[in-house]
Write a protein that holds these residues in place. Sequence first.
Motif: not given
Length: 331
Positions: A116-125, A145-155, A188-194
Motif C-alpha cells: 500500500k505504501v509503494a502504491d501510494g494508497q496509504l494515508v496517515v492522519v 484526504l483524497g479518498v474517493e473510492r473504497s477505503a479501510l479506516i484503521v484506528t 479496499h483500495r485506500d487504507v487510512v491509518m491514524t
Amino acid sequence: MQLPVKNAKGRQVRTIEVDDRVFGIRPNMAVLHQAYVAQRNNQRQGTARTKTRGEVVGSTRKVRVQKSTGRSRQGSARAPHRRGGGVVFGPRPRDFGQRMPKKMRRLAIRSALSGKVADGQLVVVDRLSFQKPRTKEMERILLKLGVERSALIVTGDPDRKVLMAARNLTKRKVLPAAYLNIVDMLSHRDVVMTEAAVRRAEALWGTAAAAPPAEAPAPPKRRRAAAAAEAVAVEEAPAAPRRPSRAKKAEAKPRATAKPKAPVKPYCAAACLGASPTMDATTVANTAARVSGDATTREKRPGVVAGAGAAANRVAPGCFASGRARSAPKR
C-alpha cells in the motif's frame, strides 16, 4: 522510512519515521495469495449438503415394465436424471479451514502494508475525533484526504464514534489496528491509518515484536548468597543408606535347621506291589509271588506264598491285606 502525516483538512503537518520492517519491505506475492485464500476458506461454514437417490423421498418401484411398451427403459423414480430425484456428487458437509504458520501470517500483513505504501494508497492522519458521530463529517474528511473510492479506516484502539460515523458509508470499513487482516486490506483500495494505528502496527509486526525476549535480571546478592549456602548444605548432607544387596541378605540370614526325617514305615508287600483296598489277601500274595518269579508255589498252595521270599509274606500291621480275605465288589 518517512511517511507524511495529514490533518482532517487534508494538509500535511509533519512527517514521521516508521519501521522499514513493516512499511518498507518487498511484498511477497505468493504469501499474500496464500494468506488471502486461507482466510477466505476459513470463513466458509461448509454446511452445504444434498441428498442422494438413497435419501430422497420416493418409491424404488420400477416406473414401467422393461419391454413391450415401446418406450425408454426406466428404473426408480428417485434416479438422478428424473425430477425430484437424488443429486450425483453433490456437496457434503466438510471443513475448508486452512492453517498457516505464524511467521507467514506476519509476513503477509507486512507485505500488504508495504504494498500500500509503494502504491501510494496509504494515508496517515494525525487523529480522527468527533464530538458527535456524523456521517457527513466523515465523508468530508475522506474527500479532503483524497479518498474517493473504497477505503479501510484503521484506528489505534476501538473507537465507537468513528465506527458510527462511517458505518453508513458505501465501501467504507472501520477496524482497530490489532484486527488488520489480508482480506480487508486487499478488498479496499485506500487504507487510512491514524498515527496511533501506525505505532500500534509497528508494535505488533515490527522489529520490537520480532526481537528476542530480554534476559531475566540477576537475583540480588542476598538471594544468591542464600542459594549458595543451600547448595553447600545439600552437598554436605549425609547420603541416604543404601539397601543391602541380595548376596549380603543371604549371608546375614541364618540357615534353617534340617527337619527330622519321618520314621521309616515298615515294609508292606501289599502297598509296594500296588495293591488296592478291593484286593483280598490271596490276591496280594499271588501278586508278590509273581513278582518274585515263583509261579509254581502259587499254583500248588493258593493263598500262601512259600517260595516268594520273606518280602512277599511280610505285611505291615494295619494293612488292608492282613486278616481275613475280602470279597470282591459286586459289579
